[in-house]
Design a protein around this motif. Structure first.
Motif, PDB file in Angstrom:
ATOM      1  N   UNK A 193     -29.295  -9.051   3.090  1.00 28.01           N
ATOM      2  CA  UNK A 193     -29.658  -8.842   4.505  1.00 28.01           C
ATOM      3  C   UNK A 193     -29.810  -7.356   4.780  1.00 28.01           C
ATOM      4  N   UNK A 223     -32.517 -14.963   1.367  1.00 26.45           N
ATOM      5  CA  UNK A 223     -33.844 -15.135   1.964  1.00 26.45           C
ATOM      6  C   UNK A 223     -34.576 -13.819   2.213  1.00 26.45           C
ATOM      7  N   UNK A 224     -33.830 -12.826   2.726  1.00 25.73           N
ATOM      8  CA  UNK A 224     -34.506 -11.646   3.266  1.00 25.73           C
ATOM      9  C   UNK A 224     -35.007 -10.685   2.199  1.00 25.73           C
ATOM     10  N   UNK A 278     -35.883 -17.592   0.042  1.00 18.37           N
ATOM     11  CA  UNK A 278     -37.224 -17.274   0.528  1.00 18.37           C
ATOM     12  C   UNK A 278     -37.802 -16.019  -0.131  1.00 18.37           C
ATOM     13  N   UNK A 301     -42.491 -21.721   3.779  1.00 14.98           N
ATOM     14  CA  UNK A 301     -41.781 -22.107   2.569  1.00 14.98           C
ATOM     15  C   UNK A 301     -40.295 -22.329   2.823  1.00 14.98           C
TER      16      UNK A 301
ATOM     17  N   UNK B  21     -37.149 -22.267   9.121  1.00 18.11           N
ATOM     18  CA  UNK B  21     -38.001 -21.422   8.288  1.00 18.11           C
ATOM     19  C   UNK B  21     -37.573 -19.965   8.460  1.00 18.11           C
ATOM     20  N   UNK B  22     -37.239 -19.323   7.370  1.00 16.81           N
ATOM     21  CA  UNK B  22     -36.886 -17.895   7.412  1.00 16.81           C
ATOM     22  C   UNK B  22     -37.968 -17.135   6.653  1.00 16.81           C
ATOM     23  N   UNK B  23     -38.482 -16.095   7.266  1.00  9.75           N
ATOM     24  CA  UNK B  23     -39.455 -15.278   6.547  1.00  9.75           C
ATOM     25  C   UNK B  23     -38.730 -14.185   5.771  1.00  9.75           C
ATOM     26  N   UNK B  24     -39.237 -13.794   4.630  1.00  8.94           N
ATOM     27  CA  UNK B  24     -38.602 -12.679   3.918  1.00  8.94           C
ATOM     28  C   UNK B  24     -38.884 -11.384   4.667  1.00  8.94           C
ATOM     29  N   UNK B  25     -38.089 -10.367   4.371  1.00  9.09           N
ATOM     30  CA  UNK B  25     -38.306  -9.067   5.015  1.00  9.09           C
ATOM     31  C   UNK B  25     -37.494  -8.938   6.285  1.00  9.09           C
ATOM     32  N   UNK B  26     -37.659  -7.816   6.977  1.00 10.07           N
ATOM     33  CA  UNK B  26     -36.858  -7.523   8.168  1.00 10.07           C
ATOM     34  C   UNK B  26     -37.068  -8.572   9.255  1.00 10.07           C
ATOM     35  N   UNK B 529     -30.523  -7.335  13.280  1.00  5.47           N
ATOM     36  CA  UNK B 529     -30.584  -8.306  12.197  1.00  5.47           C
ATOM     37  C   UNK B 529     -31.014  -7.648  10.905  1.00  5.47           C
ATOM     38  N   UNK B 530     -31.271  -8.494   9.882  1.00  2.00           N
ATOM     39  CA  UNK B 530     -31.650  -7.983   8.574  1.00  2.00           C
ATOM     40  C   UNK B 530     -32.823  -7.014   8.634  1.00  2.00           C
ATOM     41  N   UNK B 531     -32.792  -6.027   7.759  1.00  2.00           N
ATOM     42  CA  UNK B 531     -33.858  -5.029   7.726  1.00  2.00           C
ATOM     43  C   UNK B 531     -33.420  -3.828   6.918  1.00  2.00           C
TER      44      UNK B 531
END
Lengths: 536, 536
Positions: A193, A223-224, A278, A301, B21-26, B529-531
């Motif tokens: 994360x 995921x991140x 992810x 996905x 659904x979680x997208x990758x990245x921040x 959040x994540x990033x």
């Protein structure tokens, strides 16, 4: 002449009907020379010795190895640092410390270390960590394991305290017989994360050693982002990390493992599958399942695809590489929060259910795990999150289940009745925050105590320990040290320390231990209330 | 050709029935070159310029002074640092940024600064902070006040953003017309519960300037410790500080005031009386009241003694010294959480009540304040906590009341009906923690909006601003920066920024601003959040 110190909590706030009396100064005065976590047995006598680096000799009397000599050097550096850090705060106006009073027994002459078995190369589950320490002019530290020697040396440094005017280090005559209550005492760090720098990971290992924690659970990908740099599949991190520089190379990981090994800490990697993957799909979308909404539109996905052989071919190669790199027998393969709805939404999976007479979508999780666990190397033991157990996925007997949610007592009882070992984390999520602090809540959770009254047909020893968990959604290098420490210290105290103590007996020791961590470069935050550390 | 950027929040988590659904990245991608707080009016055009430190000339066209030239130097250093910090992350494989496309308008040639009035020496309540900024090859910054110029220069640095491959700094053509919504935009820092080092105080002032906050409310002493070193009464800190080294000397305080002045920040000291003064009593117990329990036993010291003349003689001298040191017209004299029960428990006070026909023990608070306010220097204006108002203590009309508890709307309405000015803090206590973060809650509090519908006979402009409050019971140098930032940035956004924006429009800008603070040495934690930030 033996005298047991009782660490009585001195309550700073004194409440009489209506009155609110506040005393000036720290709310909880720090103890002096108290071991963290509290040892199983300790006696402290009045006679004391002085640390003099020109006099003190550390003698390795039996087995020796680099892990031992490194630890000795670190311990001596800690003591010299204590004096150096205190020097600006020496009270030169105070009357000179009287060293010829009848309680002063001269300088500490020697510490003889008796390691009665050869060093092991790597710490491991069930390793011996007990030690006996006798403090006298000629002190001794004894253990049948290098890991016990490491724990004993750590305790030894805790026993030293500054003299009243801060120009000397004293240590009282006494004895310590110590061993951990739980064998698995871990800290999970999520480096997906937010990326956590190598320098902070090494500092975290230093702090873990100061708290006698012995498992670094490295939740390395999620995921991140995918910061693990694979040799076999370099695109995973090249495309799946936040940035091509925000990765852990093979060399980085070897550095972490070696640094941890020197501190008696196991490194258990987690490659969480089939959910939380992810970021793997940035480079390898074919690993993941396409999810569909109620209008049959592909919306993105989801978890790994359990019905394609290529998924397992890939995992076999990746796990092979990972297990060659991480020496611990245990590997965490996750299994939490799998988006079963995604599997269910996919037309191909609907057909598969019909064709193979599956009764529930959770069967895909079972299918996945049944296919995945045999991919691990022969000797290895898996750790999984509780859902894998909850969903009835068949698990080898030597699997450890990690409890993190729901009714924790009910969950633990179920796992124990199935004769699995478990580690407890539910009450120890460091990302959960509370105004004013929460270490007493962490401390008050004793997983074996929680279940002990409920059932006779369980073996509470199968609760092999627990882990504090630092999920990093809103934590990065800026705040991870102060977020983890000293809150995880309360978990460490619970997992190692003397069983029969209440939180109110811990305040003073935690004040001292927090200042101790600060002095050793760990940016631990104040544990309980107003106060100060000199020379942090 | 004008184009207004809309900062749309890109939700990282996408929820369909059942699916996660979680997208990758921040989770929230950062904006690029967005001003924080959001200006009142801004236009951004497509043509852009490049920063080249060899080309750019900054010209002071009208009034000049050291505050201005210092700020210019700092701004240029920030831009050079942005390039330096980005350099390890330059993407050398990416196609070279095309600079001869028809949107590139050449290097930035000049910034002409028009300060149309002479510099003021110190920032003050009601100072002008508006500015106009025009970005072109030859840019201009215009304000009738040095403080407006400082705000404009800060915004100017925010407009620069890295090119896609990170090897250049770009700035778009455009205009900014900007001014604050509230004149008093403060941060309270408590340096009594824990001592905060000078270096962190200066960093906090840097961060405040980056957020266009203009009041450093220095809650310098309290019950626990007295770090203010008085020339007239040196024993107060010698005995009342946590340690004789954990103090603020006259020179330290002058450094803080000057550093703040150069950033357009007022420094308002708080000497909280008559409660919260226990540490004063270490050196001067005669100032305080003895409290008695129900068995008439003296149980300790409580608030200052309001019925002894010597209390006021002392306060006159102390305030005289303090007001000679701190140039701001405002001084905070506290008045919160006075232990009335202690006064009531004291036999001497019981007699006094009878002899003077007092109707309530709260009359002692009124007595104390009536005697204390005239001790302040002639031109000064007091700020007090709400209890002083709530207990009916008569207050001069130009007193500002600080709201921190209870029903905040009801409280503000009462204060406004009494025609007092107020500053709001209730919802902005940074010591209150919430899992996952809380900046949106801080942001959603708009004190004028809260009361505007309730009454016509009030003047909402009398809500002159607010303060984020960092009480330091469990905060010290280890965690203060990440605890305050970027959470206080949400308060800064509310107090300065454009009125009609919802929290969801702020996420992306706060990501960029947090990374911006990190790059300038402020250990702000992740906001939402994540990033990741590169080069923090």
């Amino acid at each position: 002449m033996f005298r047991l110190f009782l660490y009585l909590n001195i309550l700073g706030a004194f409440l009489v009907t209506g009155l609110h009396i506040v005393e000036p100064g720290p709310e909880y005065p720090a103890s002096k020379g108290a071991i963290w976590p509290r040892p199983q047995m300790q006696s402290i006598e009045i006679p004391y010795y002085k640390f003099d680096s020109d006099v003190l000799e550390i003698k390795v009397m039996d087995h020796d190895c680099p892990i031992l000599s490194n630890a000795v050097q670190r311990s001596l550096a800690v003591l010299r640092d204590m004096l150096r850090i205190a020097s600006p705060y020496v009270n030169r106006n105070a009357p000179q410390q009287v060293l010829d009073d009848d309680t002063y027994d001269g300088p500490l002459k020697s510490l003889s270390i008796y390691l009665t078995s050869p060093c092991e190369e790597y710490p491991h589950f069930g390793m011996i960590e007990s030690y006996n320490l006798t403090i006298a002019a000629d002190s001794t530290l004894r253990s049948s394991s290098i890991w016990g020697i490491l724990r004993g040396l750590e305790s030894w440094t805790h026993l030293f305290h500054l003299s009243d005017n801060r120009d000397q280090l004293h240590i009282n005559k006494g004895e310590v017989h110590d061993f951990p209550r739980y064998p698995h005492r871990g800290l999970l760090v999520d480096t997906s994360r937010h990326y956590i720098s190598m320098s902070n990971i090494l500092l975290i290992l230093d702090a873990m050693a100061m708290n006698k924690m012995n498992v670094f659970h490295w939740h390395i990908v999620d995921d991140q982002s995918f910061p693990y740099q694979s040799e076999r599949f370099p695109d995973l991190s090249r495309l799946g990390a936040y940035h091509e520089t925000l990765i852990y190379t093979k060399k980085d990981i070897q550095t972490v493992i070696d640094y941890a090994r020197n501190r008696g800490i196991r490194v258990i990697p987690e490659f969480d599958v089939p959910g939380h993957t992810r970021s793997w799909g940035v480079a390898k979308p074919e690993l993941l399942t396409h999810c569909y909404n109620e209008y049959a539109v592909d919306v993105g996905l989801g978890p790994m695809n359990p019905i394609k052989d290529s998924t397992y071919t890939f995992l076999r190669e990746l796990f092979h590489e990972v297990q060659a790199l991480f020496p611990d027998r245990y590997i965490h393969i996750g299994g939490d929060e799998v988006d079963l709805d995604c599997w269910e939404s996919n037309p191909e999976f609907k057909r598969y259910i019909q064709e193979h007479n599956l009764t529930s979508v959770a069967d895909f999780h079972a299918l996945f795990m049944r296919n995945t666990i045999p991919l691990l190397s022969e000797n290895s033991r898996p750790i999984v999150w509780q859902e894998v157990f909850d969903e009835g996925v068949p698990l080898p007997k030597d699997t450890i289940v990690q409890v993190w949610k729901g009714n924790e007592v009910y969950e633990m009882l179920n796992i124990l009745r199935a004769s699995h070992q478990l580690i407890y984390s539910s009450g120890w999520y460091l990302d959960h925050l509370k105004t004013g602090g929460d270490w007493t809540e962490f401390f008050n959770k004793d997983p074996r105590d929680m279940v002990s009254g409920f059932s006779k047909d369980i073996n509470v020893d199968n609760i092999v320990g627990g882990e504090a968990c630092m999920w990093t959604e809103v934590v990065n290098d800026m705040n991870i040290m102060s977020r983890v420490w000293p809150r995880a210290s309360a978990v460490a105290e619970r997992l190692w320390g003397h069983e029969s103590q209440a939180a109110y007996q811990v305040y003073s020791r935690l004040e001292e231990h927090t200042c101790r961590m600060n002095a050793r470069g760990i940016r631990a935050q104040p544990p309980s209330g107003p106060g100060f550390c000199l020379g942090a």
